[in-house]
Scaffold this motif. Structure first.
Motif, PDB file in Angstrom:
ATOM      1  N   ARG A 242       0.812  -1.220   0.000  1.00  0.00           N
ATOM      2  CA  ARG A 242       0.000   0.000   0.000  1.00  0.00           C
ATOM      3  C   ARG A 242       0.842   1.266   0.000  1.00  0.00           C
ATOM      4  O   ARG A 242       0.329   2.353   0.190  1.00  0.00           O
ATOM      5  CB  ARG A 242      -0.935  -0.011   1.205  1.00  0.00           C
ATOM      6  N   GLY A 243       2.131   1.112  -0.208  1.00  0.00           N
ATOM      7  CA  GLY A 243       3.017   2.268  -0.232  1.00  0.00           C
ATOM      8  C   GLY A 243       4.052   2.213   0.871  1.00  0.00           C
ATOM      9  O   GLY A 243       4.192   1.208   1.580  1.00  0.00           O
ATOM     10  N   VAL A 244       4.776   3.291   1.034  1.00  0.00           N
ATOM     11  CA  VAL A 244       5.839   3.358   2.031  1.00  0.00           C
ATOM     12  C   VAL A 244       5.234   3.587   3.416  1.00  0.00           C
ATOM     13  O   VAL A 244       4.389   4.471   3.603  1.00  0.00           O
ATOM     14  CB  VAL A 244       6.827   4.489   1.690  1.00  0.00           C
ATOM     15  N   ALA A 245       5.664   2.776   4.383  1.00  0.00           N
ATOM     16  CA  ALA A 245       5.135   2.861   5.747  1.00  0.00           C
ATOM     17  C   ALA A 245       6.215   3.387   6.681  1.00  0.00           C
ATOM     18  O   ALA A 245       7.331   2.853   6.709  1.00  0.00           O
ATOM     19  CB  ALA A 245       4.664   1.486   6.213  1.00  0.00           C
ATOM     20  N   PRO A 246       5.918   4.444   7.460  1.00  0.00           N
ATOM     21  CA  PRO A 246       6.909   4.984   8.398  1.00  0.00           C
ATOM     22  C   PRO A 246       6.961   4.163   9.689  1.00  0.00           C
ATOM     23  O   PRO A 246       6.087   4.291  10.551  1.00  0.00           O
ATOM     24  CB  PRO A 246       6.399   6.401   8.663  1.00  0.00           C
ATOM     25  N   ALA A 247       7.979   3.323   9.829  1.00  0.00           N
ATOM     26  CA  ALA A 247       8.093   2.486  11.023  1.00  0.00           C
ATOM     27  C   ALA A 247       8.648   3.261  12.206  1.00  0.00           C
ATOM     28  O   ALA A 247       8.244   3.039  13.352  1.00  0.00           O
ATOM     29  CB  ALA A 247       8.983   1.286  10.737  1.00  0.00           C
TER      30      ALA A 247
ATOM     31  N   GLY B 284       3.931  -3.370  17.616  1.00  0.00           N
ATOM     32  CA  GLY B 284       3.779  -2.550  16.427  1.00  0.00           C
ATOM     33  C   GLY B 284       4.105  -1.090  16.625  1.00  0.00           C
ATOM     34  O   GLY B 284       3.978  -0.293  15.695  1.00  0.00           O
ATOM     35  N   CYS B 285       4.577  -0.712  17.836  1.00  0.00           N
ATOM     36  CA  CYS B 285       4.849   0.707  18.085  1.00  0.00           C
ATOM     37  C   CYS B 285       6.236   1.138  17.636  1.00  0.00           C
ATOM     38  O   CYS B 285       6.536   2.329  17.593  1.00  0.00           O
ATOM     39  CB  CYS B 285       4.653   1.037  19.554  1.00  0.00           C
ATOM     40  N   GLY B 286       7.121   0.175  17.330  1.00  0.00           N
ATOM     41  CA  GLY B 286       8.447   0.522  16.830  1.00  0.00           C
ATOM     42  C   GLY B 286       9.594   0.128  17.739  1.00  0.00           C
ATOM     43  O   GLY B 286      10.755   0.435  17.445  1.00  0.00           O
ATOM     44  N   LYS B 287       9.319  -0.586  18.833  1.00  0.00           N
ATOM     45  CA  LYS B 287      10.370  -0.951  19.783  1.00  0.00           C
ATOM     46  C   LYS B 287      11.430  -1.848  19.134  1.00  0.00           C
ATOM     47  O   LYS B 287      12.624  -1.544  19.165  1.00  0.00           O
ATOM     48  CB  LYS B 287       9.768  -1.675  20.997  1.00  0.00           C
ATOM     49  N   SER B 288      10.987  -2.969  18.576  1.00  0.00           N
ATOM     50  CA  SER B 288      11.932  -3.914  17.976  1.00  0.00           C
ATOM     51  C   SER B 288      12.611  -3.325  16.739  1.00  0.00           C
ATOM     52  O   SER B 288      13.781  -3.609  16.474  1.00  0.00           O
ATOM     53  CB  SER B 288      11.224  -5.222  17.610  1.00  0.00           C
ATOM     54  N   MET B 289      11.892  -2.485  15.987  1.00  0.00           N
ATOM     55  CA  MET B 289      12.493  -1.843  14.821  1.00  0.00           C
ATOM     56  C   MET B 289      13.634  -0.929  15.254  1.00  0.00           C
ATOM     57  O   MET B 289      14.656  -0.824  14.568  1.00  0.00           O
ATOM     58  CB  MET B 289      11.440  -1.049  14.047  1.00  0.00           C
ATOM     59  N   THR B 290      13.475  -0.273  16.399  1.00  0.00           N
ATOM     60  CA  THR B 290      14.554   0.561  16.930  1.00  0.00           C
ATOM     61  C   THR B 290      15.786  -0.287  17.223  1.00  0.00           C
ATOM     62  O   THR B 290      16.914   0.076  16.877  1.00  0.00           O
ATOM     63  CB  THR B 290      14.098   1.285  18.208  1.00  0.00           C
TER      64      THR B 290
ATOM     65  N   PHE C 141      11.343   5.105  27.994  1.00  0.00           N
ATOM     66  CA  PHE C 141      10.840   5.791  26.810  1.00  0.00           C
ATOM     67  C   PHE C 141       9.561   5.083  26.377  1.00  0.00           C
ATOM     68  O   PHE C 141       9.587   3.887  26.070  1.00  0.00           O
ATOM     69  CB  PHE C 141      11.866   5.747  25.665  1.00  0.00           C
ATOM     70  N   VAL C 142       8.451   5.810  26.357  1.00  0.00           N
ATOM     71  CA  VAL C 142       7.166   5.245  25.945  1.00  0.00           C
ATOM     72  C   VAL C 142       6.996   5.500  24.450  1.00  0.00           C
ATOM     73  O   VAL C 142       7.059   6.644  23.999  1.00  0.00           O
ATOM     74  CB  VAL C 142       6.003   5.888  26.732  1.00  0.00           C
ATOM     75  N   MET C 143       6.764   4.431  23.688  1.00  0.00           N
ATOM     76  CA  MET C 143       6.667   4.552  22.233  1.00  0.00           C
ATOM     77  C   MET C 143       5.258   4.264  21.745  1.00  0.00           C
ATOM     78  O   MET C 143       4.570   3.382  22.273  1.00  0.00           O
ATOM     79  CB  MET C 143       7.648   3.595  21.538  1.00  0.00           C
ATOM     80  N   TYR C 144       4.863   5.006  20.720  1.00  0.00           N
ATOM     81  CA  TYR C 144       3.599   4.745  20.046  1.00  0.00           C
ATOM     82  C   TYR C 144       3.705   5.271  18.617  1.00  0.00           C
ATOM     83  O   TYR C 144       4.166   6.399  18.388  1.00  0.00           O
ATOM     84  CB  TYR C 144       2.423   5.427  20.750  1.00  0.00           C
ATOM     85  N   GLY C 145       3.301   4.464  17.657  1.00  0.00           N
ATOM     86  CA  GLY C 145       3.278   4.887  16.263  1.00  0.00           C
ATOM     87  C   GLY C 145       4.625   5.315  15.729  1.00  0.00           C
ATOM     88  O   GLY C 145       4.718   6.267  14.961  1.00  0.00           O
ATOM     89  N   GLY C 146       5.693   4.620  16.156  1.00  0.00           N
ATOM     90  CA  GLY C 146       7.015   4.953  15.669  1.00  0.00           C
ATOM     91  C   GLY C 146       7.604   6.211  16.269  1.00  0.00           C
ATOM     92  O   GLY C 146       8.600   6.740  15.765  1.00  0.00           O
TER      93      GLY C 146
ATOM     94  N   GLY D  11     -10.076   1.405  20.493  1.00  0.00           N
ATOM     95  CA  GLY D  11      -9.491   1.259  19.165  1.00  0.00           C
ATOM     96  C   GLY D  11      -8.311   0.310  19.148  1.00  0.00           C
ATOM     97  O   GLY D  11      -8.105  -0.479  20.072  1.00  0.00           O
ATOM     98  N   ARG D  12      -7.516   0.393  18.112  1.00  0.00           N
ATOM     99  CA  ARG D  12      -6.362  -0.479  17.974  1.00  0.00           C
ATOM    100  C   ARG D  12      -5.217   0.282  17.316  1.00  0.00           C
ATOM    101  O   ARG D  12      -5.423   1.335  16.716  1.00  0.00           O
ATOM    102  CB  ARG D  12      -6.705  -1.716  17.144  1.00  0.00           C
ATOM    103  N   VAL D  13      -4.010  -0.267  17.458  1.00  0.00           N
ATOM    104  CA  VAL D  13      -2.854   0.362  16.830  1.00  0.00           C
ATOM    105  C   VAL D  13      -3.054   0.352  15.317  1.00  0.00           C
ATOM    106  O   VAL D  13      -3.289  -0.706  14.730  1.00  0.00           O
ATOM    107  CB  VAL D  13      -1.554  -0.392  17.188  1.00  0.00           C
ATOM    108  N   PRO D  14      -3.001   1.505  14.654  1.00  0.00           N
ATOM    109  CA  PRO D  14      -3.224   1.536  13.203  1.00  0.00           C
ATOM    110  C   PRO D  14      -2.064   0.917  12.436  1.00  0.00           C
ATOM    111  O   PRO D  14      -0.941   0.818  12.948  1.00  0.00           O
ATOM    112  CB  PRO D  14      -3.341   3.037  12.900  1.00  0.00           C
ATOM    113  N   GLU D  15      -2.340   0.480  11.225  1.00  0.00           N
ATOM    114  CA  GLU D  15      -1.267   0.048  10.341  1.00  0.00           C
ATOM    115  C   GLU D  15      -0.314   1.221  10.128  1.00  0.00           C
ATOM    116  O   GLU D  15      -0.736   2.389  10.134  1.00  0.00           O
ATOM    117  CB  GLU D  15      -1.835  -0.400   8.995  1.00  0.00           C
TER     118      GLU D  15
END
Length: 321
Positions: A17-22, A43-49, A224-229, A272-276
């Motif tokens: 669906r395009g480029v996703a900002p992790a 999905g908030c970006g912890k492991s990606m960090t 550090f609290v992370m949400y949505g990258g 709600g839920r964590v968005p894509e």
């Protein structure tokens, strides 16, 4: 100068669906001997960090910003240079040891590998040191386990092997990504106590990744609290837990299980839920789930001071309670 300094770190991932900002502009630092934690939902970006710090990005990912380790810029380093750091100066305990350990090699061989690769030890010397490391992480019957394969060990035993391999070369920084996932409560406590003991013993820095508030409260100096990258709140652990200024931080805290709750009592949830990643809003990433959202939140909020060395990215913080 911090041992680890991350500035404006952005990671974009290609998708159907395009480029996703992790990761969307991550900033933090880590001093020698300091323990810090990244916390947030899946999905908030912890492991990606963590993967960005290790230079283990998914294929097609684009990375920008800066990651400086002891003054050396890591972004842009070639594989040879990164391999010289991984395992030698930066160790990592991965989330699932059964997939991180090689099923075709014995436990002893996998703990000895970084010793032979980075420290130039011979086979016999590395095997002897591997045995010492397995003893150090309190693996039962370590001499017999040297020639065992990962599938022959329990989950807790495999995690101890992962820790032994990560610590083999005496790294300056240990990254532990959800090190107690899928372990029972007793083994979780043992693994966390073991990591804390080894960090204190060697003076290394620790970056602990978890979704468990209790783990953070008991094991890190700074959170550090992370949400949505994005890092939405940061500060000394005691200060963050006392204030919980960001609505997402408060939501995580309120959603935790409580002892003594009535039978059948439902847990509080965040609506709600964590968005894509590709669907993240351009302003505050939490806006669509936040009970305190304002029209102003459609713009990216800056970091506002909450207390000494404590900040939150929110235009309408939770009131002090």
């Amino acid at each position: 100068m911090p041992m680890l300094e991350v500035r404006s770190l952005q990671v974009n991932l290609p998708g159907p669906r395009g480029v996703a900002p992790a990761l969307r502009g991550i900033d933090f630092g880590l001093e020698r001997g300091q323990t810090v934690g990244l916390i947030g939902e899946s999905g908030c970006g912890k492991s990606m960090t963590a993967l960005a710090l290790m230079g283990l990005m998914p294929e097609g990912a684009s990375v920008s910003g800066s990651i400086r380790f002891d003054g050396q810029e890591l972004l842009g380093l070639d594989d040879r240079a990164m391999c010289a750091l991984r395992g030698r100066r930066i160790g990592m305990v991965f989330q699932e040891p059964m997939t991180a350990l090689n099923p075709l090699h014995t436990v002893g061989a996998q703990v000895a590998e970084p010793l032979r690769r980075h420290l130039g030890m011979g086979r016999a010397q590395a095997r002897a040191e591997a045995l010492r490391l397995l003893e150090r992480v309190h693996l039962p019957q370590p001499a017999q386990r040297l020639d065992a394969y990962p599938h022959q060990l329990s989950g807790g035993q495999r995690q101890r092997v992962m820790i032994a391999a990560a610590l083999a070369c005496g790294p300056d920084l240990l990254i532990a990504d959800e090190p107690t996932t899928a372990l029972d409560v007793t083994i979780q406590r043992e693994i966390l106590d073991l990591i804390a003991e080894l960090v204190a013993e060697s003076g290394m820095a620790l970056l602990l990744i978890s979704h468990d508030l209790g783990v953070m409260a008991q094991n890190v100096d700074r959170v550090f609290v992370m949400y949505g990258g994005t890092i939405v709140e940061s500060g000394p652990t005691a200060s963050v837990f006392e204030r919980l200024a960001h609505p997402y931080s408060r939501g995580l805290f309120n959603a935790r299980p409580r002892l003594g709750g009535g039978r059948g009592q439902k847990l509080v949830t965040i609506p709600g839920r964590v968005p894509e990643l590709v669907d993240l809003p351009p302003g505050c990433p939490f806006i669509d789930r936040c009970h305190r959202a304002l029209d102003l939140c459609r713009e990216p909020p800056p970091a506002f001071a909450v207390g000494p060395d404590h900040a939150a990215r929110c235009f309408n913080m939770e009131p002090v309670t």
